[in-house]
Motif scaffolding. Sequence first.
Motif, PDB file in Angstrom:
ATOM      1  N   ALA A  56       0.803  -1.260  -0.069  1.00  0.00           N
ATOM      2  CA  ALA A  56       0.038   0.081  -0.009  1.00  0.00           C
ATOM      3  C   ALA A  56       0.826   1.313   0.057  1.00  0.00           C
ATOM      4  N   GLN A  59       2.108   1.491  -3.701  1.00  0.00           N
ATOM      5  CA  GLN A  59       1.115   1.870  -4.358  1.00  0.00           C
ATOM      6  C   GLN A  59       0.821   3.341  -4.194  1.00  0.00           C
ATOM      7  N   ALA A  60       0.859   3.870  -2.977  1.00  0.00           N
ATOM      8  CA  ALA A  60       0.674   5.397  -2.821  1.00  0.00           C
ATOM      9  C   ALA A  60       1.545   6.175  -3.703  1.00  0.00           C
ATOM     10  N   ARG A 192      -6.507  -1.189  -2.206  1.00  0.00           N
ATOM     11  CA  ARG A 192      -5.809  -1.024  -1.080  1.00  0.00           C
ATOM     12  C   ARG A 192      -6.007  -2.016  -0.064  1.00  0.00           C
TER      13      ARG A 192
END
Length: 192
Positions: A56, A59-60, A192
């Motif tokens: 996550a 990925q952000a 997410r």
Amino acid sequence: MSNEANPPSVTNGSDVLSELPGELMMWVLIVSELLVFGAALIACLAVRATDPTAFAADQARLDQTAAAINTIALVTSGLCAAAAVREREAERRRVARLWLLAAGSLGVLFLVVKSFEYAGKASLGIGIETSPFFTFYYLITGFHALHVVAGVLLLALVAWADSVRNMEAAVAFWHMVDLVWVLLFPIIYVLR
């Protein structure tokens, strides 16, 4: 009581295959590519399950706006490609070629946006070995980008050799490229 007077209709396997638009070998390629992408996405989700927090966080760091623009570009290009087949079937070759040009141009836009996205990550020192997430990110999106390149070339080729059958085969491949992105986008960019 026997139903011999009205035996059930049996569909011949070759009849089913002849109903597919385009060429059989293109469908074999499409199915095999979907299996490869499916396996890669399942592997990504499996590794993600081992460390969801790190995934996550990485990925952000992705550009969701660029990915959304690319999603719009590919979905719209798929509509343009479908319109090209419809126009070609109606014997409007010039209009069909314009729709193919539009579809291919949107594919090129996708590649330009993806190039800027990759360049942005490289400028931050983010590469394929940065983390498991970015390994999957680069491998899956890079493999998809190669399919976009192949699809753009196919669309250009069938704009020139524009038989309905050729166009159907190329557009089927292009729709596979669209479908893969529609599956890839939420898994890589959103989930997410």
